[in-house]
Design an enzyme around this catalytic site. Structure first.
Site, PDB file in Angstrom:
ATOM      1  N   ALA A 265       0.772  -1.242   0.000  1.00 48.29           N
ATOM      2  CA  ALA A 265       0.000   0.000   0.000  1.00 48.29           C
ATOM      3  C   ALA A 265       0.802   1.291   0.000  1.00 48.29           C
ATOM      4  O   ALA A 265       0.301   2.337  -0.423  1.00 48.29           O
ATOM      5  CB  ALA A 265      -0.939   0.021   1.207  1.00 48.29           C
ATOM      6  N   CYS A 379       2.603  -0.556 -12.292  1.00 52.88           N
ATOM      7  CA  CYS A 379       3.033   0.603 -13.070  1.00 52.88           C
ATOM      8  C   CYS A 379       4.109   0.166 -14.070  1.00 52.88           C
ATOM      9  O   CYS A 379       5.202   0.720 -14.125  1.00 52.88           O
ATOM     10  CB  CYS A 379       3.545   1.726 -12.171  1.00 52.88           C
ATOM     11  SG  CYS A 379       4.870   1.246 -11.039  1.00 52.88           S
TER      12      CYS A 379
END
Length: 448
Positions: A265, A379
């Site tokens: 996270a 990503c």
């Protein structure tokens, strides 16, 4: 780049005692830049980490640190051009591996070719650094002549460079296969640009902040003011988050009453988005240091979430209505912001990370309630870390199905969606507004 052999017998320094030479202005910053560049390449470290290690015992003033970071960012963003310029102007097309010589030349050329600093300052400091190094000192005259020649011929050099030269060949070939030659060229071009800064908004922004709303819902800044100095920052009205990075959390469909797991996270951008909906969020982060940063970000934003230091691979925290897994990846989607990634990551890294991601997907799936949603995101621009992960997972888990992402239901632009219904943002998307980070997200649902 291969090695330049140099003179067989380097000239000896003249004997005689002399006092230490005075350092030219900017010497220390440029010395740190060259050393950090060498550390990035040899140890495959991020730029900021390399800088921190080089300044740990001898801190630099903020202005000098800013110069170091700017030099390194440009040096890696335009490394293909820089290396071509060196190869085309060296006598044999090769540069010696003599101590810091190669990183010294590359960081000097980043300034000469692309930065608004006097050429003589870059040259003088580079030559002085070479003279003070036991290995590079024999090449100081060579460095001086080469840098001055390139400075004199910079217009010709830049005019003749192809648009794709700053993308490593192996990565460009991969992007061409995955997205087509035209898109690969567009990705390579936008990677050469300074990326804009985007905000995710949690409360009305001050009209004093210059910028505009994007079609994705993010706010793109049009100011170079320090983020922490912007009105509303301390009050938690917004967070810095690339427009593409803000999309995966929206796909979870979080709302009050749901229990949501946010795995891997830190630094907490997606956690904040999920918490802002009123859902009960458990943010799991393996690194205690990064978990503390996550807590700090949530505190500034005044958003509640439980933070757990733990490994997503061995998580035992009950079942969730939804899980967001933003898995560790090669980060090739963030090359605009972290240009060293293009030069420090390898195919071996991509394949190793893909195996880790698959294990994390398996673990997350075990923590999902029947009917629950699992959003997997990276990503990365590499299909092994995106589309192929979803395809392989679905092939082995008939109890799961893809929950397609759509323009109508999710408000995602059609150009950012694959034919299968996954999110695939490319850096060349939003090109007229300055581009975006590369991102992938697939949404899966456990059958009830």
């Amino acid at each position: 780049m291969s090695r330049w052999q140099g003179p067989k017998r380097p000239p000896r320094e003249k004997s005689g005692k002399k006092g230490p030479r005075a350092e030219p202005p900017g010497f220390r910053a440029r010395l740190v830049a060259a050393r950090a560049h060498r550390r990035v390449m040899r140890e495959r470290r991020p730029i900021d980490e390399a800088i921190a290690l080089e300044t740990k015992t001898a801190p630099l003033p903020p202005a000098d640190l800013g110069l170091v970071r700017a030099i390194l960012t440009v040096a890696f963003r335009r490394r293909g051009t820089i290396r071509q310029a060196l190869a085309s102007r060296a006598v044999t097309g090769e540069i010696a591996e003599a101590g810091p010589l190669q990183p010294l030349l590359e960081t000097a050329l980043a300034q000469i070719l692309f930065m608004d600093v006097p050429d003589h300052a870059a040259v003088d400091c580079a030559v002085e650094i070479a003279k003070r190094d036991s290995e590079a000192k024999h090449y100081a005259a060579f460095a001086n002549a080469l840098l001055r020649r390139i400075a004199a011929e910079k217009a010709q050099i830049l005019a003749n460079m192809p648009d794709t030269v700053d993308a490593p060949e192996w990565l460009f070939e991969r992007w061409s296969r995955a997205y087509g030659a035209e898109r690969a060229e567009a990705i390579a071009r936008i990677h050469r640009q300074e990326p804009p800064v985007d905000l995710t908004i949690f409360a009305p922004l001050s009209p004093e902040i210059a910028g505009r709303m994007l079609s994705t819902g993010s706010f793109r800044l049009e100011t170079e003011a320090a983020i922490a100095a912007l009105p509303g920052y301390a009050e938690g009205r917004f967070q810095v988050q690339d427009a593409a990075a803000a999309l995966p959390a929206r796909l979870v469909g979080a709302k009050a009453g749901m229990r949501i797991g946010d795995l891997c996270a830190a630094p907490g951008g997606k956690t904040a988005q999920l918490a802002a909906t009123g859902a009960a969020v458990l943010a799991v982060e393996r690194s205690a240091r990064r978990a503390e940063r996550l807590r700090e970000n949530l505190a500034r934003l005044k958003l509640p979430a439980e933070v757990m230091v733990g490994d997503a691979l061995t998580l035992e925290a009950g079942l969730f209505d939804a899980i967001l897994l933003d898995a560790p990846c090669s980060a090739t989607g963030t090359i605009r912001r972290h240009p060293e990634v293009a030069w420090t990551k390898t195919l071996v890294d991509i394949l190793a990370l893909a195996r880790q991601q698959r294990a994390m997907l398996e673990s997350a799936a075990r923590s999902l309630k029947p009917g629950g949603l699992l959003v997997y995101a990276t990503c990365s621009l590499e299909p092994e870390e995106g589309e192929r992960q979803i395809e392989a997972f679905l092939a082995d888990h008939p109890q799961f199905m893809r929950r397609p992402i759509t323009v109508e239901a999710d408000g995602i632009a059609a150009e950012m969606l694959t034919s299968a219904g996954d999110l695939r943002v490319l850096p060349c998307h939003l090109a007229k507004e300055g581009g975006a980070d590369g991102f992938f997200a697939g949404r899966l649902q456990r059958r009830a």
